[in-house]
Enzyme design. Structure first.
Site, PDB file in Angstrom:
ATOM      1  CG  HIS A   1      -1.756   1.176   1.409  1.00  0.00           C
ATOM      2  ND1 HIS A   1      -2.170   1.613   2.637  1.00  0.00           N
ATOM      3  CD2 HIS A   1      -2.276   2.043   0.519  1.00  0.00           C
ATOM      4  CE1 HIS A   1      -2.906   2.693   2.498  1.00  0.00           C
ATOM      5  NE2 HIS A   1      -2.985   2.975   1.219  1.00  0.00           N
TER       6      HIS A   1
ATOM      7  CD  GLU B   1      -2.245   2.832  -3.675  1.00  0.00           C
ATOM      8  OE1 GLU B   1      -2.501   4.036  -3.500  1.00  0.00           O
ATOM      9  OE2 GLU B   1      -2.803   1.924  -3.049  1.00  0.00           O
ATOM     10  CG  HIS B   2       0.096   6.238  -0.567  1.00  0.00           C
ATOM     11  ND1 HIS B   2      -0.483   7.355  -0.026  1.00  0.00           N
ATOM     12  CD2 HIS B   2      -0.813   5.246  -0.405  1.00  0.00           C
ATOM     13  CE1 HIS B   2      -1.691   7.062   0.438  1.00  0.00           C
ATOM     14  NE2 HIS B   2      -1.910   5.777   0.223  1.00  0.00           N
TER      15      HIS B   2
ATOM     16  CD  GLU C   1      -5.514   5.076   2.690  1.00  0.00           C
ATOM     17  OE1 GLU C   1      -6.115   4.189   2.063  1.00  0.00           O
ATOM     18  OE2 GLU C   1      -4.415   5.510   2.358  1.00  0.00           O
TER      19      GLU C   1
END
Length: 1161
Positions: A244, A247-248, A325
């Site tokens: 994750h 991906e950022h 998040e």
């Protein structure tokens, strides 16, 4: 950012987290039972993210059309060009792939290629117009565009933003009076619900998602999506959340384009948007942009996968975005239930991993353990971002040859490491453990009772041609006579039921498939939850004894065959995202159909899955606040309180035995709503470009437009039953909510057959009236519409149903109020809109007690005096359209309103200066804060509204860059153009955490950003300004992809009684007249002396918002169960520069009101 489709453990960067209000995600294999507060019933509640709109289609489709001609090349390697003559080249340049099966109504051309580096690509040429005729751009047109591109200065430092659908970083062009407090509009997946507490604000908020930036006869956006066949399952054990995080990080500049926010800035400058998401075994990136800039955008985007920088300096800052998040996700019951479910997997299975990642796992623990996160990121990228794991889809109004040339030139540079793709398929039966077949009691965040029954089955992906879980879920989720939900509703034990598998990474992967049935329970249903479970098991046993029924299978086929055959086109960016994932799952011929169609009836495959759904293999999860005090365990990452119990022995013994079936449970009857006539009707009146008013009486009016563009046998019917009675008191507003929810409850069983036959309906409790929306194949649509009006006319309720709905409505109101973002909206609109009843007002009125008698009296009065306004569009004649209005008037037999009634609130005129309303969040376990700084403009013209849109478009990217990327204040960061009941303004919103920042620090940072932005636009070059104007014009010229978008735009004009159907044309003309000085002057005027500024802070709980620093100065005296606004004083940071609001009613009572105003000139 968390891409939440059903239970998928998925994430996205946050660049486009708008939760896509109104885009109805219905995963294959899930039939959704409608009803009050149904989000709580979902097996793993859903958050709609871009591109997850998978059709529920299933069919045998004997007349599917192959695409293009046979080139004699199967799986060819991409070619760079052709030596044909000019004439031959023009005729062959758009030849599609004959192996790819598509719908007869799909005008696009497709070609599959595989690059030398192993990357697979699907090219989609969208040159076709809506009539299905293909036309190629001429050489002169292409050359002209290329010359324009070459002649344009690309000044990256001047790039600004567009008004896309972003919620966290996007410019949100939406009307405040169209903002809703309904669960479906919120950020977490607990509340994605089409029918729970719908009101006019949500109705219009949904429209605004699609109303802006649409106009026919012009070109669509170009779009691309790339799926890497690796996700969070590949996370290393010592760095949870690394997939994750990567991906950022790939967004943060590349070797070729090193600017950290360069790609976002380029897209925003040219009317585009982007997003990314991480699933268990897949990671998806997608973007859209104006066609003219598509090739350059592809090149910039491809650098994520060719040579991303991922510089050390950016790591700590982006970790904060990931952590924000995570913090936003923690109060979500769906996320909590998911993490708990994953923890039940056997040790060593990747389902037990913490996919989100946070500051602890990605920053603090690595430092403590001497782990170099930067080095590990690069290793992960090199190992897993390999070309031969990737599937790419590009869609544009270019020839297939042009797209093939671009894709080959650009994406052939992605490295291929030659290593085998990670494989987890050997880790089967992860939940075959003693801990699984137990009862788990869970304490939820929201007020809710829900029972979820889950089975873990062998992976079902290989059975996609049969889709056994889809067949089972169609029956389990049925709401007609003989269904589980029909029986439970009659017992007043349940409100909603969802059953199935969403085919997302969490629910279906290479190691298992989930089948879940979730039921929203009433208070009485909670007391009888074992009986509820027994009813489910009785129904499944009945299905097992009967075996698969070919009649049922073929009925599903027929329904879905119709839908697939006459499918409407979808937004390109949604479409390419879906297709790039399909390419990972299906063979070439089924790229377009694999997730939609049932190809083969194999009863043995269906029976094999069905026979595993037995009590002895089921996991039971019971969510209820009543569990508090008996749950002594806590889940590690989300802090969920839960307990594990053996299922009561008496029930265990019963379920082991050959227990009796329930005679009230049986298969559904044949469906009378399935369309069989698909004839396109002839015009019976002159064709018009916009809706025409064909009926106008004191009782109502009707707008009508016959479709001659999309040419599909479908229609849209929308009516607004307007009454002044609703807003007379908070109690009336609540009675109206109860009325609409009971009416929906009453319709659930009789209307469900229509619903599964692709005839959709929705009842909305509007601010000023009842909104009825019906759409689908026009053949049987009148039957459904008449059924709704009949039930409205003969409305009744039993005491048991009234009690059940009111108790659930209390929970719904409560669940809305405990979310900081919805409370902030409620507070802001309570200040601005005079005579508005807040959610707290409604909650108190409900808690004070309302009677069935008062409801029936209210409904009688409501139906006695109305004004009805309707819009009918599609494959319907004017005569048939008038029949719809006539049916409403004749059946309800009401008298006209005494005077014309405005369908908006009056708005208070804020005094000059900076006013601050700071209140405590209502969930003491939630660290999240919401800060909105709003500037009021006033009664303005359409020209000024458009100028404000342009301003917000300029503002969006630098706002994201400053407040999120550089200052790391929070995950959701966005400027918004506000139309509050016709009064203009703009705002900047930041969602932050009290564990990291004081809300007033964030407020000051917003002010700091606005000051720097003023300097930025002053220094903007004319070229950069004109580029942004052109980008907004192009967005407003973007053609409708399907009839529904045109209807949404027209309905927005009708329901707000503005009737400016050519609004986009007026806005485009206004844009063409603007100069840079107009923009700068407007912004300075609203920020200078005399500006009207309102800050609304909803303050979470954490070390930066300690109680002693913010002791309440005032508590709302009329408290019910702690539901009250607790006003907090400003800290020294803002004490001298702001005027505190410590009593909203007292504050607004002293203010002047703007006159009613509509933005039509």
């Amino acid at each position: 950012m968390l891409r939440r489709v059903a239970v998928a453990a998925v994430f996205a960067t946050g660049r486009k987290l708008r939760c896509e209000a109104g885009r109805d995600v219905t995963a294959v294999g899930r039939i959704e039972a409608r009803g009050l507060c149904e989000e709580s019933a979902k097996p793993f509640p859903t958050l709609t993210m871009p591109g997850r709109n998978k059709a529920k289609s299933t069919c045998s489709c004997p007349d599917l059309q192959p695409n293009g001609q046979d080139l004699g090349e199967s799986g060819r390697v991409a070619r760079l060009g052709a030596d044909e003559s000019e004439e031959e080249g023009r005729s062959l340049s758009n030849v599609g792939d004959p192996e790819i099966i598509k719908s007869p109504s799909d005008p696009k051309q497709y070609r599959y290629i595989k690059l030398q580096n192993g990357l697979q690509a699907l090219l989609i040429s969208d040159l076709s117009n809506v009539e299905g005729k293909t036309g190629n751009a001429t050489d002169e047109e292409e050359e002209e565009e290329e010359e324009e591109e070459e002649g344009e200065e690309e000044e990256e430092e001047e790039e600004d933003d567009d008004d896309d659908d972003d919620e966290d970083s996007g410019a949100e062009i939406q009307d405040d009076d169209e903002e809703g407090f309904d669960d479906e509009e919120e950020f977490d997946d607990d509340e994605h619900d089409d029918d729970d507490l719908d009101n006019e604000e949500n109705e219009l908020e949904e429209l605004e998602e699609r109303v802006e930036a649409r106009k026919k006869t012009t070109e669509k956006q170009s779009a691309a999506a790339l799926c890497v066949g690796v996700g969070s399952f590949a996370d290393p054990d010592d760095l949870p959340g690394l997939a994750h995080f990567l991906e950022h990080m790939v967004f943060m500049g590349s070797l070729k384009y090193p600017d950290e926010n360069g790609f976002d800035a380029f897209l925003k400058k040219h009317g585009g948007s982007d997003n990314a998401s991480t699933d268990c075994e897949r990671t998806v990136f997608q973007f859209d942009v104006q066609r003219k800039y598509f090739k350059e955008a592809l090149d910039r985007w491809a650098q994520f996968f060719i040579h991303p920088l991922m510089i050390r300096d950016a790591i700590d800052r982006e970790v904060e975005a990931v952590d924000s998040e995570y913090q936003l996700a923690r109060p979500s019951d769906a996320n909590r239930k998911e993490m708990l479910f994953g923890s039940l997997a056997r040790p060593g299975h990747p389902m037990g991993k913490f996919f989100w990642g946070n500051a602890e796992t990605l920053k603090h623990e690595p430092k403590k353990n001497n782990i170099d996160t930067h080095a590990r990121l690069r290793e992960f990228w090199m190992r897993y971002y390999s070309a031969h794991y990737m599937t790419l889809v590009v869609q544009s109004k270019e020839t297939l040859d042009t797209l093939e040339k671009w894709v080959t030139e650009i994406f052939s540079q992605i490295p291929n490491n030659g290593l085998p793709k990670p494989n987890f398929s050997h880790l089967t039966d992860p939940f075959d453990t003693p801990a699984f077949n137990k009862l788990y009691r869970v304490v939820p965040i929201r007020k809710i009772h829900a029972l979820t029954i889950t089975w873990a089955l062998p992976p079902q992906q290989q059975h996609y041609r049969v889709k056994p879980l889809h067949y089972i879920s169609w029956l389990v989720g049925h709401e007609g006579k003989g269904s589980i939900l029909s029986y439970l509703r009659k017992k007043c034990w349940a409100l909603a039921l969802f059953g199935g598998n969403g085919e997302t990474g969490f629910e279906q992967n290479s190691t298992y498939s989930v089948f879940s049935i979730s039921i929203t329970l009433t208070d009485e249903g909670y007391e009888h939850f074992y009986e509820v479970a027994h009813t489910v098991f009785q129904y499944l046993k009945m299905l097992q004894k009967l075996g698969p029924e070919k009649r049922v299978f073929e009925e599903i086929q027929k329904i879905e065959d119709n839908e697939f055959h006459y499918q409407e086109q979808t937004d390109p960016v949604e479409y390419v995202e879906n297709m790039c994932e399909n390419m990972q799952l299906y063979p070439r011929q089924d790229f377009l159909t694999g997730d939609q169609l049932l190809f083969e009836y194999k009863p043995e495959v269906i029976a094999e899955a069905l026979n595993q759904l037995v009590p002895q293999k089921a996991n039971l999860v019971l969510l209820s606040g009543a569990n508090e005090g008996r749950c002594d365990l806590k889940e590690k990452w989300f802090g969920t309180q839960y307990s594990i119990e053996d299922i009561e022995n008496s029930w265990t013994e019963l379920w082991k035995s050959n227990f009796d079936l329930n005679s009230d449970l049986h298969l559904p009857a044949e469906n009378k709503y399935i369309a069989t006539d698909f004839t396109l009707k002839a015009f019976d009146c002159p064709e018009t470009e916009y809706p025409a008013k064909i009926v106008n009486t004191p009782q109502g009016c009707l707008w009508y437009k016959k479709d001659n563009k999309f040419k599909i046998p479908k229609a849209y019917i929308r009516f607004h039953l307007i009454s002044p009675l609703i807003q007379k008191s908070a109690a009336n507003v609540v009675l109206f909510d109860i009325f609409v929810n009971i009416l929906t409850h009453n319709l659930a069983e009789p209307a469900y057959e229509a619903d599964v036959a692709q005839l959709e309906y929705k009842l909305v409790a509007g601010e000023h009236g009842l909104i009825i929306r019906v759409k689908g194949f026009n053949h049987k649509l009148p039957l459904l519409f008449q059924l709704i009006i009949d039930y409205l006319t003969e409305f009744s309720s039993t005491p048991a149903v009234f009690t059940m709905i009111t108790e659930q409505l209390k929970k719904t109101y409560f669940n809305i109020l405990i979310k900081p973002e919805t409370l902030a909206k409620d507070v802001r609109l309570l200040i601005l809109e005079y005579s508005r009843w807040s959610m707290i007002d409604k909650y108190r009125a409900l808690m004070d007690g309302l009677s069935l008698e008062s409801l029936l009296n209210f409904v009688k009065d409501f139906k006695s005096q109305l004004f009805v306004e309707g819009l009918v569009q599609g494959n319907v004649t004017s005569t048939e359209s008038m029949d719809f209005l006539r049916y409403v008037v004749d059946k309800l037999n009401f008298v006209p309103l005494e005077r014309e009634m405005p369908v908006q609130f009056q708005v208070v005129e804020l005094p000059s200066g900076h006013h601050l309303c700071k209140v405590r969040a209502l969930n003491k376990g939630d660290a999240n804060s919401e800060v909105t700084v709003y500037y009021q403009s006033g009664t303005r013209s359409l020209r000024e509204y458009t100028l404000m849109e342009l301003l917000v478009m300029h503002m969006e990217e630098p706002c994201f860059d400053f407040l999120r990327t550089k200052q790391t204040l929070g995950y959701h960061v966005y400027p918004t153009c506000r139309n509050t009941s016709g009064i203009l303004g703009f705002s900047v919103t930041v969602g932050t955490q009290a564990t990291k920042y004081n809300s007033e620090t964030v407020d000051k940072k917003i002010e700091e950003f606005l000051s720097s932005f003023e300097e930025k636009i002053e220094n903007l070059t004319e070229d950069a300004f004109n580029t942004q104007v052109t980008a907004l014009i192009k967005l407003k010229e973007c053609e409708d992809t399907h009839l529904g978008e045109e209807v949404d735009r027209n309905w927005n004009e009708v329901v707000t009684q503005q009737y400016l159907f050519d609004r986009l044309a007026h806005e485009i003309e206004a844009l063409k007249s603007f100069s840079k000085s107009d923009l700068v002057s407007w912004f300075k005027a609203h920020r200078g002396p005399g500006s009207k500024m309102l800050s609304v802070h909803v303050v979470g709980y954490g070390k930066y918002e300690l109680e002693e620093d913010g002791a309440p100065v005032c508590e709302d005296p009329n408290s019910r169960e702690g539901m009250q606004l607790i006003y907090l004083p400003p800290s020294p940071l803002l004490a001298e520069s702001t005027t505190p609001i410590t009593d909203i009613r007292a504050f607004t009572a002293t203010l002047s009101l703007f006159p009613y105003h509509k933005i039509v000139k």
